[in-house]
Design a protein around this motif. Sequence first.
Motif, PDB file in Angstrom:
ATOM      1  N   GLU A  90       4.493 -31.403 -14.153  1.00  0.00           N
ATOM      2  CA  GLU A  90       4.030 -31.904 -15.443  1.00  0.00           C
ATOM      3  C   GLU A  90       2.667 -31.314 -15.771  1.00  0.00           C
ATOM      4  O   GLU A  90       1.811 -31.187 -14.897  1.00  0.00           O
ATOM      5  CB  GLU A  90       3.911 -33.428 -15.412  1.00  0.00           C
ATOM      6  CG  GLU A  90       5.232 -34.141 -15.306  1.00  0.00           C
ATOM      7  CD  GLU A  90       5.095 -35.653 -15.283  1.00  0.00           C
ATOM      8  OE1 GLU A  90       4.060 -36.174 -15.776  1.00  0.00           O
ATOM      9  OE2 GLU A  90       6.008 -36.309 -14.774  1.00  0.00           O
ATOM     10  N   PHE A 144       7.738 -34.298 -23.345  1.00  0.00           N
ATOM     11  CA  PHE A 144       7.935 -35.745 -23.244  1.00  0.00           C
ATOM     12  C   PHE A 144       7.785 -36.421 -24.600  1.00  0.00           C
ATOM     13  O   PHE A 144       8.200 -37.558 -24.776  1.00  0.00           O
ATOM     14  CB  PHE A 144       6.924 -36.367 -22.265  1.00  0.00           C
ATOM     15  CG  PHE A 144       7.117 -35.917 -20.845  1.00  0.00           C
ATOM     16  CD1 PHE A 144       8.287 -36.173 -20.161  1.00  0.00           C
ATOM     17  CD2 PHE A 144       6.114 -35.223 -20.203  1.00  0.00           C
ATOM     18  CE1 PHE A 144       8.465 -35.753 -18.857  1.00  0.00           C
ATOM     19  CE2 PHE A 144       6.272 -34.796 -18.888  1.00  0.00           C
ATOM     20  CZ  PHE A 144       7.449 -35.059 -18.216  1.00  0.00           C
ATOM     21  N   LEU A 198       6.867 -30.798 -19.309  1.00  0.00           N
ATOM     22  CA  LEU A 198       7.444 -30.648 -17.976  1.00  0.00           C
ATOM     23  C   LEU A 198       7.932 -29.213 -17.854  1.00  0.00           C
ATOM     24  O   LEU A 198       8.852 -28.802 -18.572  1.00  0.00           O
ATOM     25  CB  LEU A 198       8.610 -31.618 -17.769  1.00  0.00           C
ATOM     26  CG  LEU A 198       9.371 -31.451 -16.458  1.00  0.00           C
ATOM     27  CD1 LEU A 198       8.481 -31.835 -15.270  1.00  0.00           C
ATOM     28  CD2 LEU A 198      10.646 -32.282 -16.466  1.00  0.00           C
ATOM     29  N   ASP A 222       1.889 -33.360 -21.814  1.00  0.00           N
ATOM     30  CA  ASP A 222       3.160 -33.893 -22.305  1.00  0.00           C
ATOM     31  C   ASP A 222       4.312 -32.914 -22.109  1.00  0.00           C
ATOM     32  O   ASP A 222       5.357 -33.042 -22.741  1.00  0.00           O
ATOM     33  CB  ASP A 222       3.036 -34.242 -23.795  1.00  0.00           C
ATOM     34  CG  ASP A 222       2.107 -35.426 -24.015  1.00  0.00           C
ATOM     35  OD1 ASP A 222       2.252 -36.431 -23.298  1.00  0.00           O
ATOM     36  OD2 ASP A 222       1.224 -35.338 -24.883  1.00  0.00           O
TER      37      ASP A 222
END
Length: 192
Positions: free
Chosen positions: A150, A68, A155, A153
């Motif tokens: 998740e 992310f 995924l 940060d």
Amino acid sequence: MKAQKIVLNLILIGILFTSCSKDDDLDVIEQTPQYPMKTLIETGHMELKSTMQQWVFSFEVGYKFKAFKNGKITALGIRVPNNDTYRVTLWNAETEEVLVTKNIVSSSGLLSFEAINPVNVTSGVAYFVSVNTNDYYTFNDSGNVMFPVESGDILITGYGVRSGTNPDQVMPTQYSKTSYVGVVDIKFMPNP
């Protein structure tokens, strides 16, 4: 004379205050390293179902992920049941390019990390990390879908596998969302 001493002292004090470095006022923000798969296992997202040692077949196993945030991967790690040396590969999953390969010596059931030259990670780009092994742990959540999930940060979008010793380092293309075989992991340092 007394007035001169006072003036000199005031000048010295003024010089001391103005010569202080402005860097003293800056707070250094250090990001905490993230270990996505380790975190998922430790938080109970999946359960250990079996342990395989020296299976007759080898597999390239790992997980596909996106960040992310931009950042760096600074180490690769494994946790396998046997003491041995295992090849770990970090790939750009979109181009299937090998970004780094590291041979890691395992410590029988303990998570073993080895530092690498930092690899820049771009937010939104898919990556894949894998280990070539015939020793592994199998995890699942009683058949429930585990991926995507998740972790900090990161995924994680799925677990991937390719059978064979994979001497040509071909990225796995078969994916599962209900199980995970491994363990292979990254040390991710997000940018502040």
